[in-house]
Write an enzyme that holds these catalytic residues in place. Structure first.
Site, mmCIF file in Angstrom:
data_model
loop_
_atom_site.group_PDB
_atom_site.id
_atom_site.type_symbol
_atom_site.label_atom_id
_atom_site.label_comp_id
_atom_site.label_asym_id
_atom_site.label_seq_id
_atom_site.Cartn_x
_atom_site.Cartn_y
_atom_site.Cartn_z
ATOM 1 N N LYS A 14 61.236 32.427 65.591
ATOM 2 C CA LYS A 14 60.291 31.576 64.853
ATOM 3 C C LYS A 14 60.914 30.240 64.457
ATOM 4 C CE LYS A 14 59.401 34.223 61.341
ATOM 5 N NZ LYS A 14 60.076 35.470 61.732
ATOM 6 N N ARG A 89 54.010 36.390 54.105
ATOM 7 C CA ARG A 89 54.630 37.588 54.673
ATOM 8 C C ARG A 89 53.983 38.858 54.164
ATOM 9 N NH1 ARG A 89 59.781 35.328 56.284
ATOM 10 N NH2 ARG A 89 60.996 36.886 57.361
ATOM 11 N N ARG A 128 72.505 35.801 67.248
ATOM 12 C CA ARG A 128 72.487 34.879 66.105
ATOM 13 C C ARG A 128 73.584 35.220 65.100
ATOM 14 N NH1 ARG A 128 66.908 34.421 63.056
ATOM 15 N NH2 ARG A 128 67.530 36.441 62.233
ATOM 16 N N ARG A 134 74.833 35.052 59.345
ATOM 17 C CA ARG A 134 73.988 35.412 58.198
ATOM 18 C C ARG A 134 74.270 36.836 57.752
ATOM 19 N NH1 ARG A 134 67.865 33.675 59.617
ATOM 20 N NH2 ARG A 134 67.469 35.599 58.469
ATOM 21 N N ARG A 145 64.702 44.846 57.488
ATOM 22 C CA ARG A 145 63.800 43.685 57.610
ATOM 23 C C ARG A 145 62.643 44.004 58.560
ATOM 24 N NH1 ARG A 145 68.021 39.470 59.459
ATOM 25 N NH2 ARG A 145 66.216 38.165 59.870
HETATM 26 P P1 ADP Z 1 63.454 36.228 59.666
HETATM 27 O O1 ADP Z 1 62.053 35.848 59.959
HETATM 28 O O2 ADP Z 1 64.274 36.298 60.907
HETATM 29 O O3 ADP Z 1 63.541 37.445 58.802
HETATM 30 P P2 ADP Z 1 63.665 34.192 57.609
HETATM 31 O O4 ADP Z 1 64.649 33.091 57.467
HETATM 32 O O5 ADP Z 1 62.225 33.802 57.770
HETATM 33 O O6 ADP Z 1 64.168 35.072 58.825
HETATM 34 O O7 ADP Z 1 63.755 35.145 56.324
HETATM 35 C C1 ADP Z 1 64.992 35.668 55.872
HETATM 36 C C2 ADP Z 1 64.776 36.500 54.606
HETATM 37 O O8 ADP Z 1 64.296 35.651 53.547
HETATM 38 C C3 ADP Z 1 63.725 37.602 54.704
HETATM 39 O O9 ADP Z 1 64.249 38.797 55.215
HETATM 40 C C4 ADP Z 1 63.302 37.749 53.234
HETATM 41 O O10 ADP Z 1 64.226 38.511 52.515
HETATM 42 C C5 ADP Z 1 63.361 36.333 52.719
HETATM 43 N N1 ADP Z 1 62.045 35.669 52.836
HETATM 44 C C6 ADP Z 1 61.717 34.664 53.684
HETATM 45 N N2 ADP Z 1 60.419 34.314 53.542
HETATM 46 C C7 ADP Z 1 59.905 35.115 52.580
HETATM 47 C C8 ADP Z 1 58.630 35.272 51.995
HETATM 48 N N3 ADP Z 1 57.584 34.531 52.388
HETATM 49 N N4 ADP Z 1 58.478 36.214 51.024
HETATM 50 C C9 ADP Z 1 59.494 36.971 50.636
HETATM 51 N N5 ADP Z 1 60.733 36.902 51.149
HETATM 52 C C10 ADP Z 1 60.946 35.983 52.116
#
Ligand code: ADP
Length: 193
Positions: A14, A89, A128, A134, A145
């Site tokens: 994404k 989400r 990654r 990370r 996740r």
């Molecule tokens: P990915 O989509 O690969 O999980 P992101 O950078 O979008 O990577 O998200 C990393 C982490 O940040 C998520 O696993 C979550 O813990 C937190 N996070 C990101 N966006 C949200 C959201 N909209 N609501 C709650 N937690 C979030």
């Protein structure tokens, strides 16, 4: 003026597609995950809270995430549109976003949902992890996740499909192949020319 949401499981790519789309359409990409990581790196109060959840593969609470997004969506640079990467989400976030936009007399144009099979997601995560390091890219946290995604985020796809906003895009292939599919969908919706 384009208002876009980009969805998809962790590891689908994404963030990479968000950068490409945002550049091509000239709109800011807003990644909630990236905002959290920046705050974690800076050691802010928000970062300390976010890290407690992110390091476990759990979602950051809506009471933290929703006001953060609301503030971001009221800044001047989103007046010409935006691309949200990783938000909403869960269904409560989707409803919160609807209310934030309604207060500005605005609506989403399209929701792109990039999908790929489990083994491809894991492959991306492993790759990654070597590059970015990370803490949430370990096999255990990644599994959590994915679990959160299936349980809480998939219903958001249905919510948008019911409003005829959802476009599902195959995320298997090169970065260019996937962005080609995304732009084909945007063109068909006359969101991009
Ligand atoms: P990915 O989509 O690969 O999980 P992101 O950078 O979008 O990577 O998200 C990393 C982490 O940040 C998520 O696993 C979550 O813990 C937190 N996070 C990101 N966006 C949200 C959201 N909209 N609501 C709650 N937690 C979030």
């Amino acid at each position: 003026m384009t208002r876009l949401v980009l969805m998809g499981p962790p590891g689908v790519g994404k963030g990479t597609q968000a950068r490409i789309i945002s550049e091509k359409l000239g709109i800011p990409a807003i990644s909630t995950g990236q905002i959290f990581r920046t705050n974690m790196a800076q050691g802010t109060e928000l970062g300390v809270v976010a890290n407690q959840y992110i390091s476990q593969g759990r979602f950051v609470p809506d009471s933290v995430t929703n006001p953060m997004v609301a503030a971001r969506l009221s800044s001047p640079d989103v007046a010409e549109g935006f691309l949200l990467d990783g938000y909403p989400r869960n269904l409560d976030q989707a409803h919160a976003l609807r209310d934030m936009l309604a207060s500005q007399d605005a609506k989403l144009d399209v929701v792109i949902d990039i999908n790929a099979p489990h083994d491809v997601l894991v492959e991306h995560m492993v790759h990654r992890a070597q590059i970015e390091g990370r803490t949430d890219d370990s096999p255990e946290v990644f599994a959590e996740r994915l679990h959160e995604y299936h349980r809480k985020t998939e219903p958001v796809s249905t919510y948008y499909a019911d409003q005829d906003l959802l476009e599902v895009v195959d995320g298997v292939g090169t970065i260019e192949e996937v962005s080609g599919r995304v732009f084909a969908v945007l063109q068909a919706r006359t969101v991009a020319v």
